[in-house]
Design a protein around this motif. Structure first.
Motif, PDB file in Angstrom:
ATOM      1  N   GLU A 123      97.635 131.378  44.268  1.00 45.93           N
ATOM      2  CA  GLU A 123      97.546 130.326  44.939  1.00 45.93           C
ATOM      3  C   GLU A 123      96.393 130.044  44.534  1.00 45.93           C
ATOM      4  N   SER A 124      96.545 128.022  44.727  1.00 47.52           N
ATOM      5  CA  SER A 124      95.596 127.012  44.831  1.00 47.52           C
ATOM      6  C   SER A 124      94.378 127.604  45.219  1.00 47.52           C
ATOM      7  N   GLU A 125      94.232 127.930  46.662  1.00 49.29           N
ATOM      8  CA  GLU A 125      93.357 128.206  47.490  1.00 49.29           C
ATOM      9  C   GLU A 125      92.806 129.595  46.834  1.00 49.29           C
ATOM     10  N   TYR A 126      93.045 130.027  45.292  1.00 48.65           N
ATOM     11  CA  TYR A 126      92.173 131.316  44.796  1.00 48.65           C
ATOM     12  C   TYR A 126      91.437 131.377  43.470  1.00 48.65           C
ATOM     13  N   THR A 127      91.792 129.679  43.201  1.00 47.35           N
ATOM     14  CA  THR A 127      92.002 129.906  41.630  1.00 47.35           C
ATOM     15  C   THR A 127      90.087 129.987  41.820  1.00 47.35           C
ATOM     16  N   LYS A 128      89.271 129.360  42.447  1.00 48.67           N
ATOM     17  CA  LYS A 128      87.748 129.556  41.975  1.00 48.67           C
ATOM     18  C   LYS A 128      86.585 131.181  42.541  1.00 48.67           C
ATOM     19  N   LEU A 129      88.435 132.484  42.936  1.00 51.07           N
ATOM     20  CA  LEU A 129      87.712 133.498  43.311  1.00 51.07           C
ATOM     21  C   LEU A 129      86.658 133.882  42.054  1.00 51.07           C
ATOM     22  N   SER A 130      86.747 134.053  41.397  1.00 47.68           N
ATOM     23  CA  SER A 130      85.832 134.542  39.665  1.00 47.68           C
ATOM     24  C   SER A 130      84.131 133.391  39.943  1.00 47.68           C
ATOM     25  N   SER A 141      94.863 116.917  50.412  1.00 46.54           N
ATOM     26  CA  SER A 141      95.902 116.917  49.509  1.00 46.54           C
ATOM     27  C   SER A 141      96.981 116.299  50.053  1.00 46.54           C
ATOM     28  N   PRO A 142      98.010 116.260  48.591  1.00 43.74           N
ATOM     29  CA  PRO A 142      99.512 115.456  48.939  1.00 43.74           C
ATOM     30  C   PRO A 142      99.920 115.909  50.137  1.00 43.74           C
ATOM     31  N   LYS A 166      97.387 118.692  61.308  1.00 42.60           N
ATOM     32  CA  LYS A 166      96.836 117.698  61.804  1.00 42.60           C
ATOM     33  C   LYS A 166      96.063 116.545  61.078  1.00 42.60           C
ATOM     34  N   ILE A 167      95.217 115.861  61.239  1.00 45.04           N
ATOM     35  CA  ILE A 167      94.706 114.619  60.640  1.00 45.04           C
ATOM     36  C   ILE A 167      93.534 114.719  61.612  1.00 45.04           C
ATOM     37  N   ASN A 168      92.701 114.394  60.804  1.00 41.96           N
ATOM     38  CA  ASN A 168      91.066 114.323  61.480  1.00 41.96           C
ATOM     39  C   ASN A 168      90.088 113.221  61.921  1.00 41.96           C
ATOM     40  N   PHE A 169      90.478 112.492  62.108  1.00 44.77           N
ATOM     41  CA  PHE A 169      89.773 111.226  61.576  1.00 44.77           C
ATOM     42  C   PHE A 169      88.428 110.402  62.742  1.00 44.77           C
ATOM     43  N   ARG A 170      87.093 109.600  62.162  1.00 41.66           N
ATOM     44  CA  ARG A 170      86.455 109.017  62.941  1.00 41.66           C
ATOM     45  C   ARG A 170      86.292 107.385  62.658  1.00 41.66           C
ATOM     46  N   LEU A 171      86.721 106.987  64.516  1.00 40.72           N
ATOM     47  CA  LEU A 171      86.263 104.934  64.365  1.00 40.72           C
ATOM     48  C   LEU A 171      84.955 105.205  65.030  1.00 40.72           C
ATOM     49  N   PRO A 172      84.111 103.628  64.429  1.00 41.69           N
ATOM     50  CA  PRO A 172      83.028 102.561  65.324  1.00 41.69           C
ATOM     51  C   PRO A 172      83.261 103.267  66.710  1.00 41.69           C
ATOM     52  N   PRO A 173      82.599 103.676  67.734  1.00 43.15           N
ATOM     53  CA  PRO A 173      82.873 104.035  69.478  1.00 43.15           C
ATOM     54  C   PRO A 173      82.803 102.804  69.652  1.00 43.15           C
ATOM     55  N   ASP A 174      82.340 101.554  68.775  1.00 42.18           N
ATOM     56  CA  ASP A 174      82.188 100.003  69.904  1.00 42.18           C
ATOM     57  C   ASP A 174      83.623  99.903  69.466  1.00 42.18           C
ATOM     58  N   MET A 175      84.810 100.503  68.300  1.00 40.17           N
ATOM     59  CA  MET A 175      85.381  99.023  68.750  1.00 40.17           C
ATOM     60  C   MET A 175      86.003  99.051  70.249  1.00 40.17           C
ATOM     61  N   PHE A 176      86.517  97.355  69.863  1.00 38.15           N
ATOM     62  CA  PHE A 176      86.552  96.487  70.448  1.00 38.15           C
ATOM     63  C   PHE A 176      88.488  95.318  70.208  1.00 38.15           C
ATOM     64  N   MET A 177      88.912  95.227  71.665  1.00 40.13           N
ATOM     65  CA  MET A 177      90.429  95.136  71.821  1.00 40.13           C
ATOM     66  C   MET A 177      90.540  94.592  73.304  1.00 40.13           C
ATOM     67  N   VAL A 209     110.782 122.481  53.648  1.00 40.30           N
ATOM     68  CA  VAL A 209     109.419 120.833  54.199  1.00 40.30           C
ATOM     69  C   VAL A 209     109.965 120.240  54.770  1.00 40.30           C
ATOM     70  N   ASN A 210     109.350 120.144  55.328  1.00 50.25           N
ATOM     71  CA  ASN A 210     109.657 119.048  56.140  1.00 50.25           C
ATOM     72  C   ASN A 210     107.642 118.326  57.028  1.00 50.25           C
ATOM     73  N   GLN A 211     107.525 117.057  56.408  1.00 53.32           N
ATOM     74  CA  GLN A 211     106.464 116.637  56.334  1.00 53.32           C
ATOM     75  C   GLN A 211     106.482 115.482  56.429  1.00 53.32           C
ATOM     76  N   ILE A 212     105.026 114.938  57.053  1.00 50.83           N
ATOM     77  CA  ILE A 212     104.547 113.645  57.508  1.00 50.83           C
ATOM     78  C   ILE A 212     104.333 113.308  55.839  1.00 50.83           C
ATOM     79  N   LEU A 213     104.551 111.944  56.050  1.00 48.62           N
ATOM     80  CA  LEU A 213     104.600 111.294  54.265  1.00 48.62           C
ATOM     81  C   LEU A 213     102.778 110.495  54.537  1.00 48.62           C
TER      82      LEU A 213
END
Length: 768
Positions: A28-35, A363-364, A378-389, A489-493
């Motif tokens: 599969e794609s994850e093995y393509t760099k093995l060589s 990747s899609p 999961k999606i990991n993301f970061r925000l500036p700690p001083d975000m304000f509302m 396949v079930n997915q988040i778009l």
């Protein structure tokens, strides 16, 4: 001689078995760099390996793989598994697995087994009738030929008949009460050989940091006997690059002065320096050089060299660029790196924008869930700690998703679970209740749906994880080939969005929660161009290690090296330096050296006296001022009791800079070296991001954490005057009440005097 040839033949045979096993897997794609990765290990180095057959070991538990609660198999979930990786240059020669299992007293388990499968091959089956209800331990041998760089480990409940017939029955109604628990302490122990690697800068960060290594990487940094500020800055830049390249995995730093250990290591040097009696500096200027470790050629040294501060910075920053040469040496040409702008860190989401998920995933298909029994997406993301509302405003989170609707799909009992930072948000049922749903289902096997959640900004922090879990229930008559079908396949778009258009930057400093979650305000500029770090003139290993851990953390947070960091190691000589007037300042200093920074503490409640740090109680006037400003949590006595009664502690103290009214000074300190080493771990411990804001953090070995506010705070960021007024009085209710009651009293007094005068005038007129 015969023994040397036998060693060489042994290594060659193991390499052949390893490579054959790897290429026998589905490519599969994850093995393509093995060589390419095998070239990294084998290129012209077999002749060197015959004299360097040294063994090492790797131990990988389910807990280290993220399964903190282990795995649970039930009658409705008879199979589960996990993937793991091994370092590219690791060749296993002796491996086994220790499984810790418990099973409830279910019926009909006399002929049932727990089968363990590695990369499609069975390692053996444990009869469930021999498993204790509390805990039983079994050991299975792992054939070395089954292991590769990337591996899949599966557990399944299987009957004796299925083992004989070489099949697996995926639905077993007769086992309705079965619960098999595989403990997180279950582990694989692999003894093996670390192979020699080629000398190519293009392979960086390998061999120093291997992305496939499950356990924490140990990074070794080497300096001269007395590290200069130039070498420390250069190493800080490299540490931040390691933080970027290791993603979310933390690293350990080992520091050596004038000593070369038998390890992969990065060495920092300049002209005139010697390390372990040898000179490594390049007299021609800024350079990178990958050489054999003089104490063991199996290991490599990366020499970062320059004749001055600028050349050392350029050499270090070159490791972040994409034009590293495929050779062992590289002369680094001068280059200009522009100063970063505020809040433009590559890893931070931009405020005032709608962020599609396509910008957050690699990747899609990253949010696609295959089969019925799938892992959390999961999606990991970061925000500036001083975000304000303002309180009451919401952040819209729109989730576009699809369920693969087939006739085997129980839509009434299947759902999508959404969570943010391990806090449940919503369950979305697979059944579409709209009027047109039957028509859509008739024409389409997959249905695109959408749900919008409105979230408080308090749910977000510097580092965030958005989790999705498709809990799919099959119909009772679903065949086994459907349950194991990878085409389902079930997915988040990727069209899903996070709306940050109403987000601003505002808050009060100092703020310990912001510091732990994002090293803020120092990371406001991703290259730390407005940050100065102060270390002792002769820093010790633990102080340098804390500096490296801090800079690695910065690189992971921002996604950019600390290219423009300023570092001083002569505190007495820099107090008049103009750079400090425009800098947020970090001071790394053990308690025994506090006398050097005593002038900084003159306008703070911190007082250093004969080796002890004490907290001065504020005057009555100062207490009244703090009360009016809403500083309810100034816990001077509690902090002083902690410092006096705790013999070993570590922590951070933050206060307004004496050089600038809008900058912060943060002191990282501890009572001894052992405590200072623990401080780096304290700062990245999960859950610490969600602490209350304060300016003082104190830790002890009893896992006691004190979050205190001892100094006045000041405002950071910008808000419209009307919004600022609303926020100010919402934060300072006592002051608001004082103003309201004072105004009411003055108005009442004025009206009383006017009415009294009016009455006197009226009465005097009546008497006449």
């Amino acid at each position: 001689m015969p023994s040397r040839y036998m060693s060489l033949l042994l290594i060659i045979s193991m390499l052949l078995m390893q490579s054959i096993t790897a290429f026998a897997q589905p490519l599969e794609s994850e093995y393509t760099k093995l060589s390419t990765d095998l070239d990294f290990i084998l290129n012209n180095n077999l002749s060197d390996n015959k004299n360097n057959v040294e063994t090492t070991s790797e131990e990988i538990s389910l807990k280290k793989l993220g399964l903190t609660k282990g795995l649970t198999l039930t009658s409705s979930k008879l199979q589960s598994g996990v993937s793991f990786t091994l370092p590219y240059d690791f060749i296993a020669i002796n491996s086994d697995m220790r499984i810790v299992i418990s099973v409830n007293q279910a019926d009909n388990i006399e002929k049932e087994n727990l089968q363990v499968i590695l990369n499609g091959q069975s390692l053996g089956a444990v009869p469930l009738s021999q498993v204790d209800e509390n805990r039983s331990i079994f050991t299975l041998k792992i054939p070395n030929s089954l292991l590769s760089s990337k591996n899949n480990l599966n557990f399944q409940v299987i009957s004796n008949d299925d083992i004989i017939n070489n099949e697996w029955t995926c639905q077993r109604p007769d086992l309705k009460n079965l619960v098999v628990k595989i403990a997180p302490s279950s582990s694989m122990t692999m003894k093996g050989i670390l192979m020699n690697t080629r000398k190519s800068l293009a392979d960086f960060p390998r061999p120093f940091l291997d992305p496939l290594k499950i356990n924490r990487n140990e990074l070794t940094f080497i300096y001269s006997a007395s590290p200069t500020s130039d070498s420390l800055v250069s190493s800080a830049i490299v540490a931040s690059i390691f933080g970027i390249k290791s993603d979310e995995k933390e690293n350990d730093f080992n520091v050596y002065f004038d000593e070369i250990p038998e390890k992969h290591a990065i060495l920092f040097t300049t002209l005139g320096e010697t390390i372990s009696g040898q000179s490594f500096a390049d007299p021609n200027g800024s350079s990178l050089k990958l050489i054999d470790n003089p104490n063991n050629k199996k290991y490599k040294l990366l020499v970062v060299s320059g004749r001055n501060t600028d050349e050392l910075r350029q050499a270090a920053y070159q490791l972040f660029r994409n034009d590293l040469t495929d050779n062992s040496t590289m002369q680094v040409q001068p280059h200009t790196v522009h100063k970063r702008q505020a809040y433009d860190a590559p890893n931070w989401l931009s405020a005032k924008k709608i962020i599609p998920f396509s910008q957050l995933i690699k990747s899609p298909d990253a949010l696609q869930a295959h089969m019925f029994w799938n892992e959390e997406k999961k999606i990991n993301f970061r925000l500036p700690p001083d975000m304000f509302m303002l309180s009451g405003d919401k952040i819209p989170l729109k989730i576009d998703y699809t369920f693969d609707r087939k006739n085997w799909f129980d839509v009434d009992n299947s759902m999508l679970t959404i969570a943010l930072n391990q806090q449940f948000l919503k369950n979305v049922n697979a059944k579409n209740h709209t009027i047109v749903a039957p028509i859509i289902d008739f024409f389409e096997s997959q249905s695109n749906n959408s749900t919008t959640l409105y979230l408080d900004n308090t749910r977000f922090q510097g580092e965030n994880k958005l989790s999705f879990y498709f809990n799919i229930t099959p119909n009772s008559d679903t065949p086994c080939n459907i349950l194991s079908n990878n085409d389902i396949v079930n997915q988040i778009l990727p069209s899903s969005t996070l709306d940050l258009r109403n987000i601003g930057h505002f808050g009060e400093l100092p703020n310990s929660a912001w510091f732990l979650s994002g090293l803020f305000p120092f990371t406001k500029y991703a290259d730390l161009s407005d940050t100065s770090i102060l270390v002792p003139e002769q820093p010790e290993k633990d102080e340098v290690a804390l500096l490296l851990n801090l800079m690695e953390h910065s690189g992971r947070i921002t996604g950019f090296p600390v290219r423009n960091l300023t570092l001083f190691n002569h505190f007495e000589k820099i107090q008049s330096n103009s750079k400090l007037k425009s800098s947020n300042i970090i001071i790394i200093n053990k308690l025994k050296d506090f006398s050097a920074i005593q002038p900084l503490l003159s306008d703070t409640p911190y007082h250093y006296n004969q080796g002890n740090l004490q907290i001065s109680s504020p005057s009555l006037i100062h207490k009244t001022k703090l009360l009016l400003l809403g500083e309810w949590k100034n816990q001077f006595e509690e902090a002083n009791n902690f410092l006096l009664n705790t013999h070993q502690w570590r922590g951070s103290f933050s206060f307004k800079s004496p050089w600038s009214s809008d900058k912060v000074v943060t002191i990282l300190t501890a009572t001894n070296s052992d405590q200072l080493n623990k401080l780096a771990i304290d700062m990245i411990t999960p859950g610490r991001q969600q602490i209350e804001s304060g300016d003082t953090l104190l830790f002890s070995d009893l896992d006691d954490v004190k979050i205190l506010r001892l100094t006045p705070s000041f405002l950071s960021g910008e808000l419209p005057l009307f919004t600022l007024t609303i926020w100010f009085f919402s934060q300072h209710l006592f002051l608001l009440m004082t103003i309201l009651f004072g105004s009411l009293f003055l108005i009442s007094f004025y009206l009383f005097q006017r009415l009294k005068a009016h009455e006197s005038k009226r009465l005097s007129g009546t008497k006449k």
